[in-house]
Every structure is written in C-alpha cells, then in structure tokens.
Design a protein around this motif. Sequence first.
Motif, PDB file in Angstrom:
ATOM      1  N   THR A 160       0.871  -1.167   0.000  1.00 49.79           N
ATOM      2  CA  THR A 160       0.000   0.000   0.000  1.00 49.79           C
ATOM      3  C   THR A 160       0.908   1.216   0.000  1.00 49.79           C
ATOM      4  OG1 THR A 160      -1.615  -1.206   1.317  1.00 49.79           O
ATOM      5  CG2 THR A 160      -1.854   1.201   1.217  1.00 49.79           C
ATOM      6  N   LYS A 161       0.631   2.141  -0.916  1.00 52.59           N
ATOM      7  CA  LYS A 161       1.480   3.323  -1.033  1.00 52.59           C
ATOM      8  C   LYS A 161       0.670   4.580  -0.782  1.00 52.59           C
ATOM      9  CE  LYS A 161       4.317   0.985  -4.452  1.00 52.59           C
ATOM     10  NZ  LYS A 161       4.841   0.993  -5.797  1.00 52.59           N
ATOM     11  N   ASP A 166       5.288   6.351  -1.686  1.00 48.31           N
ATOM     12  CA  ASP A 166       6.051   5.709  -0.628  1.00 48.31           C
ATOM     13  C   ASP A 166       5.257   4.534  -0.063  1.00 48.31           C
ATOM     14  OD1 ASP A 166       7.926   7.810  -0.838  1.00 48.31           O
ATOM     15  OD2 ASP A 166       6.782   9.025   0.578  1.00 48.31           O
ATOM     16  N   VAL A 167       5.941   3.437   0.218  1.00 46.32           N
ATOM     17  CA  VAL A 167       5.285   2.269   0.808  1.00 46.32           C
ATOM     18  C   VAL A 167       4.926   2.599   2.250  1.00 46.32           C
ATOM     19  CG1 VAL A 167       5.566  -0.145   1.478  1.00 46.32           C
ATOM     20  CG2 VAL A 167       6.499   0.666  -0.696  1.00 46.32           C
TER      21      VAL A 167
END
Length: 173
Positions: A160-161, A166-167
């Motif tokens: 999920t970003k 960004d993760v």
Amino acid sequence: MELTTIWNEYESAVRAFLHSKVSSPEDVEDLSQEILIKIQNNINNIRSESGIKPWLFQVTNNIIVDFYRKRARQKDLSVDDLWYERDDPEFRQEMLSCIEPFINALPEDERELLRKVDIEGVSQKMIASEMGISYSTLKSRVQKSRVKLRELFEGCCHFTKNNRGDVIDCERK
C-alpha cells in the motif's frame, strides 16, 4: 441575497463536504465559521443565484487547502523526527533480514552488485572502476537488478502506497 438564506440552503452540503475532507468535528466547526465570514465579506460580489453553489464550494475547497497548509507549516520537524534519516543499527538489521532472502534469490552477479551498492553503500563509480566498465553501464545494471528485486517483492507481498508513492504498509499475498 442574504447570508442566512444562503447558509440555510447550503449548510448541510458544505458540512458534509467538510466532514469528507477533515476528520475532526472541532476543525469542521472552525472551518464552517471561516466559510460564513467569507460569505459575509463577499456576498455583494455574487452576481446570480445560479453562481452561489459553485462559488461556495470553491471557497470551501480553498479553506480546506489553507487549513492543511497551515497545519503542515506548524509542524517543525527535525532530522531526528524522520525515521528514514536515522542511523539505527537495530532497524537496519531488521530490514536487512527481511530483504536478504529476496536478494539471495537473484542471480549471483546481480545479488553481489546490489549488496555492494544498497547494503554496503559502496559508490557506483568505484564499483564501475573496479569492474572496468563505464559508470553508465553499471548504473543500468543496478537499475535492472533493482527491477528484478522489486518483481520478487511484488510477487510475494501486496504494498500500500501513499500519494507520493512511498510504501506505507505491506501484506503477504
């Protein structure tokens, strides 16, 4: 046109919009007050009744944007507040133990290249010089190896970003 007439007609829609964008009920109330002030100060500039609703929602949207901008400026973050700037040996070791099996799954030349660049922190220019290849060739190899590593990650886990890419969360498939 009067302030009370406009507000009575659109208050519930404006508040619903605010609640969809702002989580705190107290902040929604404060922003509603700002909107009322904006209506009061600009009511004479509204030319037609058909333009009220679009104008009102544009005002509301602008107030929400300003609200988040002010909030972002109020947070004085130092480098110590940013986890990714920390040189935390425990965290680094924990992440390495998670990543290592994926790196080990790569072909040997790619595995060693990523170990040197991404784990040991050896400069790509130095590695290129040691290998007797151009810097641009080495950069290309590093990028291709990172793509393969990423494919291994994505084959194993769902990421999920956030809106910047960004993760922010990882879950096994």
